[in-house]
Design a protein around this motif. Structure first.
Motif, PDB file in Angstrom:
ATOM      1  N   CYS A  99       5.023   3.712  -5.408  1.00 41.59           N
ATOM      2  CA  CYS A  99       4.880   4.054  -3.984  1.00 41.59           C
ATOM      3  C   CYS A  99       3.704   3.350  -3.330  1.00 41.59           C
ATOM      4  O   CYS A  99       3.713   3.080  -2.140  1.00 41.59           O
ATOM      5  CB  CYS A  99       4.795   5.562  -3.819  1.00 41.59           C
ATOM      6  SG  CYS A  99       3.174   6.270  -4.202  1.00 41.59           S
ATOM      7  N   GLY A 100       2.633   3.084  -4.094  1.00 46.68           N
ATOM      8  CA  GLY A 100       1.476   2.378  -3.553  1.00 46.68           C
ATOM      9  C   GLY A 100       0.472   3.258  -2.830  1.00 46.68           C
ATOM     10  O   GLY A 100      -0.598   2.786  -2.454  1.00 46.68           O
ATOM     11  N   VAL A 101       0.789   4.539  -2.620  1.00 46.80           N
ATOM     12  CA  VAL A 101      -0.115   5.390  -1.832  1.00 46.80           C
ATOM     13  C   VAL A 101      -0.562   6.667  -2.544  1.00 46.80           C
ATOM     14  O   VAL A 101      -1.427   7.381  -2.049  1.00 46.80           O
ATOM     15  CB  VAL A 101       0.524   5.770  -0.464  1.00 46.80           C
ATOM     16  CG1 VAL A 101       0.688   4.533   0.410  1.00 46.80           C
ATOM     17  CG2 VAL A 101       1.870   6.461  -0.669  1.00 46.80           C
ATOM     18  N   CYS A 102       0.011   6.973  -3.712  1.00 45.68           N
ATOM     19  CA  CYS A 102      -0.373   8.225  -4.396  1.00 45.68           C
ATOM     20  C   CYS A 102      -1.667   7.996  -5.198  1.00 45.68           C
ATOM     21  O   CYS A 102      -2.086   6.858  -5.397  1.00 45.68           O
ATOM     22  CB  CYS A 102       0.769   8.683  -5.310  1.00 45.68           C
ATOM     23  SG  CYS A 102       0.930   7.685  -6.805  1.00 45.68           S
ATOM     24  N   CYS A 105      -1.293   5.453  -8.050  1.00 47.38           N
ATOM     25  CA  CYS A 105      -1.219   4.075  -7.548  1.00 47.38           C
ATOM     26  C   CYS A 105      -2.586   3.599  -7.063  1.00 47.38           C
ATOM     27  O   CYS A 105      -2.995   2.470  -7.328  1.00 47.38           O
ATOM     28  CB  CYS A 105      -0.202   3.975  -6.414  1.00 47.38           C
ATOM     29  SG  CYS A 105       1.511   3.970  -6.970  1.00 47.38           S
ATOM     30  N   CYS A 113       2.884   6.421 -11.555  1.00 42.94           N
ATOM     31  CA  CYS A 113       3.322   6.948 -10.255  1.00 42.94           C
ATOM     32  C   CYS A 113       4.599   7.772 -10.455  1.00 42.94           C
ATOM     33  O   CYS A 113       5.465   7.408 -11.248  1.00 42.94           O
ATOM     34  CB  CYS A 113       3.603   5.773  -9.315  1.00 42.94           C
ATOM     35  SG  CYS A 113       4.357   6.230  -7.742  1.00 42.94           S
TER      36      CYS A 113
HETATM   37 ZN   LIG Z   1       2.471   6.040  -6.443  1.00 41.17          ZN
END
Ligand SMILES: [Zn+2]
Length: 353
Positions: A99-102, A105, A113
């Protein structure tokens, strides 16, 4: 313009049971890019995706294929590209999607993730003339490497690096038993063990594969046969100590032996179960020898940049490089799957596009 086509898994079935279809490559959304693929490499995951995994429903139909390299032909609006990557340039793909935002990540543990998945397993992959991927998954191709080499590199080297450096915390001077030395991940592991100052004992199924393991830098090679004899051989080679690290991906058939050959305080790291996913073990061996067991799946995307920088110090003679077993045309992708499943080759099975 040449026909755009891809292979699709319409329903799960044996290796090679795919349908070829023409398609119109979609335009990338913001943050994503479209590649015109020049090469793709097969992994065990291609076979698992095709055959289906009990308890893990996959989105069908799907195009398999985790590894690929090609030219960057289109990018979504406002997309920012990684360093060394430009429109029209040659790139290879990092296969992990997250996701790149959790929090996982953000601290770089993208493979932890909750939404982590692999290209060609959770969304359409590289068994195609074109593929859509996030721009964050692009890397420049090192030195003068061919598209075939670039495609054969990311998944197995990322996996082996994570296992050896982070899960096993391999120290210089330690000995590693590498099961399946002729596989894609095994051939990567042999080279990385040597590059990290360790000693690799490779296990293979034939004399011909043994020669290739020597060439990759394995200190010792054992031809698999009777597993008791193999354990005795490992004892001999290690002064009765056993190996500090066992590089496992073979599973049920080798698990008991992995415990036997592991030294006191040693580590068993596993990323696969090609011979079966259910194994039993003698718990006394586990606690009395104080063995650590670590599971591993893929690795931090960031580490592909580390591997790239190690290669770029000397691209013509890098400390490690992908080993290519055989190159098929993409139109023969189903046949390439069957070739991989047969397990007779050494290194990566690649399709040229
Ligand atoms: Zn993530």
């Amino acid at each position: 313009m040449a026909e755009a086509f891809r292979f699709r898994i319409l329903q799960h079935g044996p290796a090679g049971s795919l349908a070829r279809e023409s398609f119109k490559p979609a335009d990338p959304k913001p943050g994503w890019v479209r590649l015109e693929l020049k090469a793709m490499a097969l992994n065990r995951l291609d076979l698992w995706t095709t055959e289906g995994i009990p308890g893990y429903p996959l989105p069908l139909p799907i195009t398999p294929g985790c590894d690929g390299a090609g030219t960057l032909e289109a990018m979504g609006e406002g997309t920012v590209l990684p360093p060394g990557v430009e429109l029209g340039g040659s790139v290879m793909i990092a296969p992990g999607l997250s996701c790149g935002v959790c929090p996982a990540c953000l601290r770089g543990d993208d493979m932890l993730c909750a939404s982590y998945g692999v290209l060609g397993h959770i969304c359409d992959g590289t068994a195609a003339t074109h593929v859509l991927v996030p721009a964050a998954n692009l890397l420049p191709i090192p030195g003068n490497w061919s598209f075939e080499q670039a495609a054969a590199f990311p998944l197995v080297f990322l996996t082996a690096w994570e296992m050896l450096v982070y899960k096993a915390a391999l120290r210089p001077g330690e000995t590693v038993l590498v099961w399946g030395g002729g596989s894609g991940v095994g051939s990567a592991a042999i080279q990385l063990v040597r590059a990290l100052g360790g000693t690799a004992i490779a296990v293979v199924g034939s004399e011909a594969k043994a020669m290739q393991c020597w060439d990759l830098g394995a200190e010792h090679v054992i031809i698999r046969g009777d597993l008791k004899a193999l354990s005795a051989k490992v004892r001999d080679l290690t002064g009765k100590r056993g190996v500090e690290v066992v590089f496992e991906h073979t599973g049920a058939a080798t698990w008991t032996t992995s415990l036997v050959v592991c030294a006191r305080g040693g580590r068993i790291v596993t990323c696969g179960a090609t011979t079966g996913r259910e194994a039993t073990m003698d718990l006394r061996a586990l606690f009395a020898k104080q063995i650590q067991i670590r599971g591993s799946y893929m690795g931090r995307r960031e580490h592909l940049w580390t591997l790239l920088s190690l290669i770029q110090r000397n691209p013509t003679n890098p400390p490690f490089r992908p080993v290519i077993d055989q190159i098929f045309e993409l139109s023969a992708y189903p046949e390439a799957q069957r070739h991989l499943e047969a397990g007779q080759g050494f290194g990566k099975v690649v399709c040229r596009i």
